[in-house]
Design an enzyme around this catalytic site. Structure first.
Site, PDB file in Angstrom:
ATOM      1  CB  SER A   1     -43.882  20.580  22.658  1.00 51.32           C
ATOM      2  OG  SER A   1     -44.282  21.870  23.045  1.00 51.32           O
TER       3      SER A   1
ATOM      4  CE1 TYR B   1     -45.626  21.211  16.867  1.00 53.75           C
ATOM      5  CE2 TYR B   1     -46.311  22.552  18.733  1.00 53.75           C
ATOM      6  CZ  TYR B   1     -45.345  21.828  18.074  1.00 53.75           C
ATOM      7  OH  TYR B   1     -44.099  21.708  18.634  1.00 53.75           O
TER       8      TYR B   1
ATOM      9  CE  LYS C   1     -43.924  18.162  18.317  1.00 52.46           C
ATOM     10  NZ  LYS C   1     -42.908  17.405  17.555  1.00 52.46           N
TER      11      LYS C   1
END
Ligand code: UFG
Length: 340
Positions: free
Chosen positions: A126, A151, A155
């Site tokens: 991302s 979150y 990544k």
């Protein structure tokens, strides 16, 4: 026929990617625990492509479950790894859930890839790893920062785990695709985004408001340092994004660097107000909205430099913003049972 394993293949981006691999002539094996999707997605994929992918209801955070599937499909040439939790706000409230699921998942996938000699990995990353970049557009050389949310941090950590693993073995190769903001649905309206509960993301909130499920859209801030004051993102069509994964697998099977990163976006930023206008223009629907305070953790503006994806990967976003926004609306209508 070449085979690929797609974890999270019934999810939003995963399902569109299964379709593109099948359309490109690959055999697809899906692993998904259906925690944020449902089995009817497989029917949608079959209805679009005329072919039913193999499906295993299994959790990638469970080592034995991954072993069961990978041992049966050790003839796969690549794994495309999507399976992960993805709600930014929830990850702030439940960081351990996110670290457990998203980190254990990649560990299991890499471990079993090594064991069964499945040598190529495409990882779903991302643009959140760039935070608020100092220079726009963002290239792959832009500094990676500690993301705002657990979150986002998963990544970044996943990419680090991949690099460390590749460094420890001469066998594996990987491409990390750093997505900007995926939106829209398949042009058939047979698969699309299915958020649980109140959507966090802009497009599902817009389509649910227009169909009457939500009273009005809250626009988070109009005092940013942007032309109309609302925040800017690079909104990428989900089918275009899915096609980048097919290109990535082709590239991995050729001779090239063992780890590569590509930005996957359109190269163009759009403000929240521009998205609202695109929605109204392309669907003929009026959208109720109000301006509210900024949302905590949002960056002001980010969009991709896609030169590397365009030239090295041979991939380019094709769909227009209007047709993409309209596809999200066609999907919303279909999900709610209204005539399209
Ligand atoms: N927005 C609103 N109202 C809403 C929802 C969103 O105004 O109801 C605005 C946001 O403030 C932001 C823009 O619309 O300016 C886009 O917001 P999204 O929630 O759709 O997307 P984000 O850019 O916040 O997050 C997305 C993905 C994350 C990923 C992140 C990387 O959802 O998974 O991009 O930047 F980490």
């Amino acid at each position: 026929m070449q085979k690929v394993i797609i974890t999270g293949g019934t999810g939003y981006i995963g399902s569109h990617t299964v379709v593109e691999f099948q359309n490109a002539g690959y055999e697809v094996v899906i692993i998904d625990n259906l925690s944020n999707s449902n089995i009817e997605v497989v029917d949608g994929i079959e209805s679009i492509t005329g072919k039913r992918p193999q499906f295993y209801k299994a959790d990638v955070a469970c080592h034995k479950a991954v072993d069961d599937v990978f041992s049966k499909h050790d003839d796969a040439i690549a794994v495309i790894h999507f399976a992960a939790y993805k709600a930014v706000g929830e990850s702030v409230k439940k960081p351990l859930l996110y670290y457990h699921n998203n980190v254990q998942g990649i560990v299991n996938v890499l471990d079993k890839m090594q064991e069964y000699n499945i040598l190529n990995l495409v990882f779903s990353s991302s643009c959140t790893v760039y935070g608020q970049p100092e220079k726009l557009p963002v290239t792959e050389e832009s500094p990676v920062v500690k993301p705002e949310s657990p979150y986002g941090n998963t990544k970044k950590i996943n990419e680090e785990i991949i690099v460390d693993t590749l460094n420890s073995t001469r066998k594996l190769k990987a491409i990390s695709l750093r997505y900007f903001n995926p939106i829209g649905a398949h042009e058939s309206a047979k698969i699309g985004e299915l958020p649980l509960g109140v959507p966090d993301n802009l497009l599902p909130y817009i389509t649910q408001t227009a169909i009457g499920l939500r009273k009005e859209l809250s626009v988070f801030g109009d005092d940013y340092n942007t032309p109309d004051g609302t925040a800017i993102r690079d909104y990428i069509n989900v089918t275009d994004l899915a096609k980048a994964h097919v290109k990535a697998v082709s590239r991995l099977t050729e001779d090239h660097d063992r780890f590569e990163v590509f930005n996957v976006g359109t190269g163009k930023g759009s403000s929240v107000m521009e998205i609202i206008l695109a929605f109204e223009r392309s669907t003929g629907q009026e959208l109720k909205y109000k301006i509210v305070d900024r949302r905590a953790g949002d960056v002001e503006q980010v969009w991709a430099d896609t030169t590397k994806a365009n030239t090295v990967l041979g991939w380019k976003a094709e769909k227009t913003l209007d047709e993409t926004v309209k596809s999200a609306w066609e999907w919303e209508k279909r999900v709610r049972g209204e005539s399209v």
